[in-house]
Design a protein around this motif. Structure first.
Motif, PDB file in Angstrom:
ATOM      1  N   TRP A 109       0.820  -1.214   0.000  1.00  0.00           N
ATOM      2  CA  TRP A 109       0.000   0.000   0.000  1.00  0.00           C
ATOM      3  C   TRP A 109       0.848   1.257   0.000  1.00  0.00           C
ATOM      4  N   THR A 125       1.516   1.982  -3.537  1.00  0.00           N
ATOM      5  CA  THR A 125       0.316   2.500  -4.202  1.00  0.00           C
ATOM      6  C   THR A 125       0.032   3.938  -3.790  1.00  0.00           C
ATOM      7  N   GLU A 157       2.361   6.251  -5.457  1.00  0.00           N
ATOM      8  CA  GLU A 157       1.998   6.434  -6.870  1.00  0.00           C
ATOM      9  C   GLU A 157       0.868   7.438  -7.025  1.00  0.00           C
ATOM     10  N   MET A 158      -0.064   7.440  -6.077  1.00  0.00           N
ATOM     11  CA  MET A 158      -1.164   8.403  -6.139  1.00  0.00           C
ATOM     12  C   MET A 158      -0.648   9.836  -5.952  1.00  0.00           C
ATOM     13  N   ASP A 160      -4.387  11.928 -15.019  1.00  0.00           N
ATOM     14  CA  ASP A 160      -4.209  11.325 -13.700  1.00  0.00           C
ATOM     15  C   ASP A 160      -4.250  12.376 -12.593  1.00  0.00           C
ATOM     16  N   LEU A 202      -7.798  13.317 -11.867  1.00  0.00           N
ATOM     17  CA  LEU A 202      -8.447  12.252 -11.094  1.00  0.00           C
ATOM     18  C   LEU A 202      -7.966  12.283  -9.644  1.00  0.00           C
ATOM     19  N   ARG A 203      -6.674  12.437  -9.442  1.00  0.00           N
ATOM     20  CA  ARG A 203      -6.119  12.471  -8.085  1.00  0.00           C
ATOM     21  C   ARG A 203      -6.732  13.619  -7.293  1.00  0.00           C
ATOM     22  N   PHE A 225      -9.162  13.184  -4.099  1.00  0.00           N
ATOM     23  CA  PHE A 225      -8.752  13.718  -2.798  1.00  0.00           C
ATOM     24  C   PHE A 225      -9.769  14.752  -2.304  1.00  0.00           C
TER      25      PHE A 225
END
Lengths: 409, 409
Positions: A367, A370, A373-374, A382, A385-386, A390
Motif C-alpha cells: 500500500w 500504491t 503512486e497516487m 491522472d 483524477l487524483r 482527494f
C-alpha cells in the motif's frame, strides 16, 4: 521484587550468553531490546555504529502504534517527545491548491489513540536509555554483526570486533541492508529511483512561513512531493522533499544530486519553491523497499523491521511497524518462561509472530507503493483524477485506513 | 416564393460553377451542404464513394449540438431518428461496479436541449435527402476530390472522374485522411494504438441482457472500454469495444486483430465478456486524431469536421462539432450576399469562423484524449483514484462540461 535500575548486572546477563541477540540498534532493534527487557528477557543488542544516532529528522506514528505503546507501558516515556498535529493537509504542489484533509483530532477520538510526530533521534535516545536501565539488557555499540551460525539450540553471532555472542535466538533488526536478511533470503532491495532530502530546522529559520505549523502537510506534484510537520513543541520544523531522479534510469552515479532537486521543484508553486532552501543538501536518502516475503524466520533466527519488510515511507508506518514486531516478539518469547527454549518453542513463537504480523506489514509495503503512486501522478488526466478523488474524500472518513489503524484484537 | 423541391435545377446551380464546393459527403460535408443550401447558397458536394453510407453504428449528440439543430431549423428532421437515453453509466469493467452516473433527463432541463443518440447512417441519409431537396444543392457520388487550385477569385477542384468544378470557395470536409488537409497542412494523423470494434444488433440478439437498455453505458477497464446504447427506439443495441493493441508498438501489421480483442476483454467481468460476441469482427477502426491547429483556412479554402480537427471519440463530439462548423460557415457565408465574394469577404468569414469555432473544437481534441486516458488507466493506484473520483461525482453536476454544452451566445 522490582529490580533497581542501578543494581549491578547479575551474572545471568553475561552479554556473550543471552536469550536474545539483536543485530542492529536502530528504532526497531532498540525498541525490541526495551520491550524484551521489560519482560525480564536477557538481551544483547549489537550495533555497528560508534553511537546510537538516528539520521533523518522526524517520523510519524499512527493510532495503531500509539495504542500499542500505551498497552505495553512505554507511552509515558514517548509522550513527552511528541507533537500532536491537528490534521493532514494534501496540496497540489503545482497549483498550491488544498485538495484534501484528514482530521487528526477527530481521528484520535475515532480510534482511541493519537496520531503523533516525533524527532527520530529523540525517540531513539529514549528507547536506548530506557533499555539501558534494564538489568537484563546489554547494548553494545561498535559491534557490527558480520555473520552467524545456527547451532540447533541457539545461534553463534560474530561481530566485526572478532567476538562471538551466543543467543538462544537471533533477531535481525539490521535494517534495509540487513546482513541477516542477506544470509536468510539474499534478495535485493527494490530501488524506486526516488531520492529524499531532509531537514529539521528552527521554525524561526524557515524561509517560508505560509505553511501550516499545526499539521502534517504534503505537497504532491508530478514525480515528487514535499512533506512538512512540526517537531519539539513546534520549535523545529521538519521537511522531507522526495523526487524521481531523471538520471536514475540512465545510470548516472550521481543521480538525485542537489541540482536535480532544484530542477524538480523549480516548476512548483511559490510556497513550495520557497521551502526547498530549508533542506539539508549534504545528505540524500535513496527510496527503496523490499518485496513482501512469505516468512521472516528460519531455525533460531527471525527478522523484524526493515530487515523483514522494508517499506517506502508513504504510509509513515516504517518505524511503527518495527516497534509492533518487537512488541509481538516480546510477548510471545516472554511467554516461553526462563528455561532454555527448545526448537519447538521457538518454531511455535515464529509461526505465531508471522501469523500476527506478516499480513499487515506486507500490506503496508504494497500500500505504501500504491499511496506514493497516487501522490506522484504526472499526466494531466491522472492529476485531475487524483485531485478530484482527494477533494471528494471526507476529512472525517478513515475507512480506508481501518485495516491499519483499527485495534487488531 | 418558395422553390418547390421538385422544380428542375435552375441554370444558376450548374454544379461545375458553384459558390461553395464541398469535398466529402460524410456527416460534416452533407450537414454543411444542407445548412448552406437552406440559406440559398449554391453548393456542389463531391463524394468519392458510390453511395452515401456511414460505416460504424451509433453516434451521440450533446445539448450543444441539439441546441444548434433546433436553432437552425433541422431538428424536426433529426428528432424522429433519435433515442433519448436517461443517463450515462460508468462501470469498472473488471469488477463490474457502477462507479459513476450522469443524469441526462436532468441535464436536458439544465441546458434546455437534450442529449440524444442516433444511428450514423440514419442521420446521414436524412441529411443527404434534405440537402437533395434543395434547389441550389448538387450532391455527386463517385466524385472523389484529387486536387484543387486556388485561382484568386475562386477554386478549381479536380475529381477522380477527370472533371473540374469551380467554386468561390472550397470546404474540405473529407475526413480524418483529408486530401485538402494534406495540401494545406501536410501533417500526419496521431495513431494512439487503440482499435475499435463496433456493432449494432437487434436487442433480441444481444447475448447479454443484464445491461441497461435506457442508458449510455461505459465499461472502463485497463487500456480498454466498452460503450453501449440503444438505437432506433431501442430495437437495436449499439456496442463499441475499444482497446490498446499490445502489438501496435511492435509493428505487427495485423495489430488490433480479433484475437487481441478477445484477449483484452477476457479478464473483464462476466457481463462485459458476454457482450463481446455481439460485435462485428470483420471490420475494425483505428483510433487516431490530429494535433490542434492555429487555423483551418488558407486563401479560398477552409476545412471543417475531422479534416480540421479530427478527434478521438471519448467526448462523443466528433460528428456534432462538424455540424457546428457547417452551421457557422452557413451563417457567415450566407451573410455575404449573392454577388461574387471578394477575397476580403472570404478572409473576413474565415477569421470569424476560426474565432467562433477553433478554440472549442481544439479543446474537444485535447479533452477527448484526457477523458480517454481517465477511462483507460491501468495501474492499481490510478484505478483506485479513477473509481473514487467517478464515485464522488454528483450525477447532477455538469460543471465540467459547461465549456462544451452551455450556450455560447
Amino acid at each position: 521484587m522490582p529490580v533497581s535500575p542501578k543494581a549491578p548486572t547479575p551474572p545471568t546477563t553475561d552479554p556473550h550468553d543471552a536469550q536474545v541477540v539483536i543485530a542492529g540498534g536502530g528504532i526497531g532493534g532498540a525498541g525490541a531490546a526495551l520491550v524484551l527487557g521489560l519482560r525480564g528477557i536477557r538481551v544483547t543488542l549489537l550495533e555497528k555504529a560508534q553511537e546510537y544516532k538516528e539520521v533523518g529528522a522526524g517520523l510519524q506514528f499512527g493510532p495503531n502504534i500509539t495504542r500499542m505503546m500505551q498497552k505495553i507501558g512505554i507511552w509515558d516515556r514517548i509522550e513527552p517527545l511528541v507533537v500532536y498535529p491537528n490534521r493532514v493537509e494534501f496540496h497540489n504542489a503545482v497549483s498550491g491548491d488544498l485538495i484534501g484533509r484528514l482530521d487528526l483530532v477527530d481521528m484520535r477520538q475515532h480510534y482511541g489513540s493519537p496520531y503523533v510526530v516525533v524527532h527520530r533521534n529523540d525517540l531513539l535516545q529514549t528507547l536506548v536509555q530506557a533499555a539501558q536501565e534494564l538489568p537484563t539488557v546489554t547494548l553494545l555499540t561498535a559491534h557490527g554483526v558480520t555473520g552467524f551460525e545456527d547451532i540447533g539450540d541457539g545461534v553463534q553471532v560474530r561481530t566485526a570486533t572478532g567476538e562471538t555472542f551466543r543467543g538462544q535466538v537471533l533477531l535481525g533488526a539490521d535494517g534495509a541492508h540487513s546482513v541477516v536478511r542477506q544470509a536468510l533470503v539474499g534478495d535485493d532491495v527494490q530501488n524506486t529511483g526516488y531520492v529524499a532530502y531532509r531537514g529539521a530546522i528552527a521554525w524561526d529559520d524557515m524561509p517560508e512561513k505560509r505553511v501550516a505549523r499545526d499539521a502534517v502537510v504534503c505537497w504532491a506534484g508530478p514525480g515528487l512531493h514535499l512533506m512538512q510537520y512540526p517537531l519539539r513543541g513546534g520549535t523545529l520544523f521538519n521537511q522531507v522533499a522526495v523526487f524521481r531522479s531523471p538520471s536514475f534510469e540512465t545510470g548516472n552515479p550521481d543521480w538525485g544530486n542537489p541540482e536535480e532537486l532544484d530542477a524538480a521543484f523549480g516548476p512548483m508553486c511559490e510556497i513550495v519553491r520557497n521551502c526547498i532552501p530549508g533542506l539539508a543538501r549534504i545528505k540524500r536518502w535513496v527510496m527503496a523497499d523490499r518485496k513482501p516475503l512469505d516468512g521472516w524466520t528460519r531455525g533460531r533466527v527471525a527478522m523484524l523491521g526493515d530487515a523483514a519488510h522494508a517499506t517506502l515511507q508513504y504510509l509513515a508506518q516504517g518505524a511503527g511497524q518495527s516497534l509492533l514486531d518487537g512488541a509481538c516478539l516480546a510477548r510471545l518469547l516472554g511467554g516461553l518462561g526462563a528455561a532454555p527454549w527448545t526448537s519447538d518453542d521457538v518454531a511455535r513463537v515464529w509461526r505465531q509472530y508471522e501469523a500476527e504480523r506478516l499480513a499487515t506489514a506486507s500490506r503496508v509495503q504494497t500500500w505504501s507503493r500504491t499511496w506514493g503512486e497516487m501522490w506522484h501522478v504526472s499526466s494531466y488526466a491522472d492529476t485531475l483524477l487524483r485531485d478530484e478523488a482527494f477533494r471528494a474524500h471526507d476529512p472525517y472518513d478513515y475507512s480506508l485506513m481501518d485495516w491499519m489503524y483499527k485495534p487488531q484484537d
